[in-house]
Scaffold this active site. Structure first.
Site, PDB file in Angstrom:
ATOM      1  N   ASP A  35       2.587   2.358 -41.250  1.00 44.11           N
ATOM      2  CA  ASP A  35       1.175   2.560 -40.938  1.00 44.11           C
ATOM      3  C   ASP A  35       0.985   2.871 -39.452  1.00 44.11           C
ATOM      4  OD1 ASP A  35      -1.592   2.014 -42.198  1.00 44.11           O
ATOM      5  OD2 ASP A  35      -1.698   0.798 -40.373  1.00 44.11           O
ATOM      6  N   GLU A  39       3.164   7.480 -41.306  1.00 43.90           N
ATOM      7  CA  GLU A  39       1.806   8.015 -41.314  1.00 43.90           C
ATOM      8  C   GLU A  39       1.513   8.551 -39.905  1.00 43.90           C
ATOM      9  OE1 GLU A  39      -1.448   5.376 -40.957  1.00 43.90           O
ATOM     10  OE2 GLU A  39      -2.793   6.549 -42.204  1.00 43.90           O
TER      11      GLU A  39
HETATM   12  C1  GLC Z   1      -3.921   3.447 -41.936  1.00 44.33           C
HETATM   13  C2  GLC Z   1      -4.238   2.973 -43.337  1.00 44.33           C
HETATM   14  C3  GLC Z   1      -5.690   2.595 -43.394  1.00 44.33           C
HETATM   15  C4  GLC Z   1      -5.932   1.455 -42.424  1.00 44.33           C
HETATM   16  C5  GLC Z   1      -5.496   1.847 -41.013  1.00 44.33           C
HETATM   17  C6  GLC Z   1      -5.400   0.632 -40.133  1.00 44.33           C
HETATM   18  O1  GLC Z   1      -4.571   4.623 -41.623  1.00 44.33           O
HETATM   19  O2  GLC Z   1      -3.894   3.975 -44.252  1.00 44.33           O
HETATM   20  O3  GLC Z   1      -6.091   2.230 -44.685  1.00 44.33           O
HETATM   21  O4  GLC Z   1      -7.284   1.114 -42.410  1.00 44.33           O
HETATM   22  O5  GLC Z   1      -4.215   2.447 -41.001  1.00 44.33           O
HETATM   23  O6  GLC Z   1      -4.326  -0.165 -40.527  1.00 44.33           O
END
Ligand code: GLC
Length: 576
Positions: A234, A296
């Site tokens: 993440d 991500e």
């Molecule tokens: C990422 C996750 C999202 C979350 C954010 C903070 O983007 O996919 O759902 O709110 O990180 O952790």
């Protein structure tokens, strides 16, 4: 020989009616993650075994068989760790335990054993940029003095202004409002500030601190020892911050997240993150089997994102360029070219993705909405509503177009049912912190997170459980999308996904090649070839004549008569 170069897929320039097109060579026999289809499970909403309205791990285990039938290779589980659930589990208070809402560690072990028995791999979600404010590390930091090793785990700082009454810099939270919260000391006087790029319950960890780095390496090992096949990481691009936490040069953009083309924002993609991921990759590689990490990494253009999947870093990143594509031929042409060019250049697979738990479902997005998927803004009852029929027709076409592409693909639970976004969720049910932090101005992401309908009419939540309880209520229309109504029904969205995934596997399209199809690259129609399979979509309003060959898949049932392609339709044609 070098592994990645051995299976290399070097981009070469070809002629097409638009300039700059690329082709891609096949990668037969390479690691699973280069071509695998990974299905995202959002545990809160997948299946609920105990009827409390919240999905859980035993619920997931009991439904894994349906995913095998669907034809995927791996699942990615969104967070199920101990958490106060202020951001649906992306606020972790213990990285090595399961929240009782979802079950126990023993339930996790059962899930993993069963998934492996069924031939599915399991990736779990690691959230390293921030913890929950209820994590023991943060609680210890609060109890300790400014300047103490405990406070060094996070970003604590003195405020600006005569009495420290102003935040230490101008950064804003991505969820709206300030990125700093001021503490109150035990004696009631105002204290230091702490940084949170997301909700105030999600303090950012200090990745410049070797103790934080060591703690996470232990967490990786904890789960790898248990047998997980890897991690979805993440917000990896947020982890390192510019030294001294300087002001963002453009205050208007300080809370907008990463903006393409922006010169070095101090909170995003600092170079210091890369050695961290190299060490993580070495840890994964030290385990047997093919363990994988997907980041991500929200960094664009893709030539930049490609740095994150260099040979010794992440195995994959989400292709946000593709996810964000407007659904028109020119944009897709450019974005697919950019994808192969960037990822082939470093010997990494491109991923292809149209949905996740943060974006408006594509069956609604493509129904005439004028909104970017990654805006996290959602659709509320007073907003213009999508056209359901158009959205689903285009979404089916888009998915079939995507699943022919070589590389790895991500699916998000419910898209195989053609589920639309819940666009009429009443304000009192909203749980995404974005809603509260912006006083409802941005409705947030709850609309794509609603529970899954498994069996029509079994309770108010259609077989999500037997009680009908549902942490977010299902809209009435979800009943007609229930899995049991689609199973074995010719032309259903579920059967379309199954067919596409089965063909993709049999024909080894994930490991296949890519080139634009001669004469099928223009405003209204876009076609490409993967080996001897031609994949073509009609973006226009008029039917398009198709080249000769056997149609093996179609996104619209019974619409290929006369060998022509209807508006919004995708077909796969065997041309040899
Ligand atoms: C990422 C996750 C999202 C979350 C954010 C903070 O983007 O996919 O759902 O709110 O990180 O952790």
């Amino acid at each position: 020989m070098d592994k990645a170069l051995d299976t290399a897929t070097i981009a070469t320039v070809k002629n097409a009616s638009w300039s700059g097109s690329v082709s891609h060579r096949a990668t037969a026999g390479a690691e699973w993650w280069r071509s695998g289809v990974i299905y995202q499970i959002y545990p809160r909403s997948f299946a609920d075994s105990n009827g409390d309205g919240m999905g859980d791990l035993p619920g997931i285990t009991s439904r894994l068989g349906a995913l095998v039938t669907l034809g995927i290779d791996a699942v990615w589980l969104s967070p199920f760790y101990k958490s106060p659930q202020k951001d649906a589990g992306y606020d972790v208070s213990d990285y090595c335990d399961v929240d009782p809402l979802f079950g126990s560690l023993a339930d996790f072990d059962d899930l993993l054993t069963e998934a492996h028995r069924l031939g599915l791999r399991v990736l779990i979600d690691l959230v390293p940029n921030h913890s929950s404010d209820q994590h023991g590390w943060f609680q210890a930091a609060l109890a300790a003095e400014p300047g103490s090793p405990e406070r060094e785990f996070y970003h604590f700082a003195e405020g600006k202004g005569v009495n420290g009454e102003l935040p230490p810099n101008n950064w804003l939270s991505l969820f709206g409002g300030p990125a700093w919260t001021r503490l109150t000391n035990i004696d009631g006087t105002p204290g230091q500030w702490y940084l949170h790029l997301f909700d105030s319950s999600q303090p950012d960890l200090n990745w410049a601190n070797p103790a934080v780095q060591a703690a996470f390496e232990d967490i990786l090992r904890f789960w790898l020892d248990r047998g997980v096949d890897g991690f979805r990481v993440d917000q990896p691009h947020a982890m390192a911050k510019a030294a001294g936490l300087p002001d963002h040069p453009d205050v208007e953009r300080a809370g907008a997240g990463f903006i393409e083309g922006e010169a070095s924002p101090p909170m995003w993609f600092q170079e210091e993150v890369h050695p961290i991921f190299r060490r993580w990759r070495a840890i994964l590689d030290s385990y047997e089997g093919d363990r994988a990490m997907c980041g991500e990494a929200y960094v664009l253009p893709l030539s930049f994102m490609a740095h994150w999947v260099r040979q010794d870093e992440f195995n994959q990143t989400f292709n946000f360029r593709f996810l964000n594509s407007d659904w028109n031929a020119k944009t897709l042409f450019e974005n697919i070219n950019e994808s192969f060019e960037a990822f082939d250049g470093v010997g990494a697979p491109s991923t292809w993705v149209l949905n996740n738990h943060d974006v408006i479902r594509h069956a609604s997005r493509f129904g005439g909405l004028k909104i970017k998927p990654t805006d996290s803004d959602g659709v509320g009852p007073t907003d213009p509503q999508p056209d359901r029929e158009l959205g689903l027709r285009r979404a089916r076409g888009a998915t079939l177009f995507m699943l022919g592409l070589p590389g790895s693909a991500y699916l998000y639970q419910g898209e195989e049912l053609g589920l639309p976004e819940h666009t009429t969720l009443a304000p009192e049910f909203r749980q995404d912190p974005t809603f509260a932090r912006t006083h409802g101005k941005r409705v947030g992401r709850d609309g794509c997170r609603v529970t899954l309908p498994w069996e029509a009419g079994v309770g108010a939540a259609n077989g999500f459980n037997v009680t009908g309880a549902s942490w977010l209520p299902q809209p009435v229309i979800y009943r007609e999308y229930s899995r049991d109504l689609q199973e074995g029904v010719a032309g259903s969205t579920l059967e379309l996904y199954k067919l596409a995934l089965a063909l993709r596997k049999d024909l080894r399209l994930g490991e296949g090649s890519f080139e634009w199809a001669e004469g099928l690259v223009e405003q209204n129609v876009l076609g490409y070839q993967n080996g001897d399979i031609l994949i073509v979509h009609n973006f226009g309003h008029e039917p398009v004549a198709l080249p000769a060959g056997q149609i093996i898949a179609s996104s619209l049932q019974g619409m290929t008569a006369g060998h022509s392609l209807a508006a919004d339709q995708t077909v796969w044609i065997r041309i040899s």
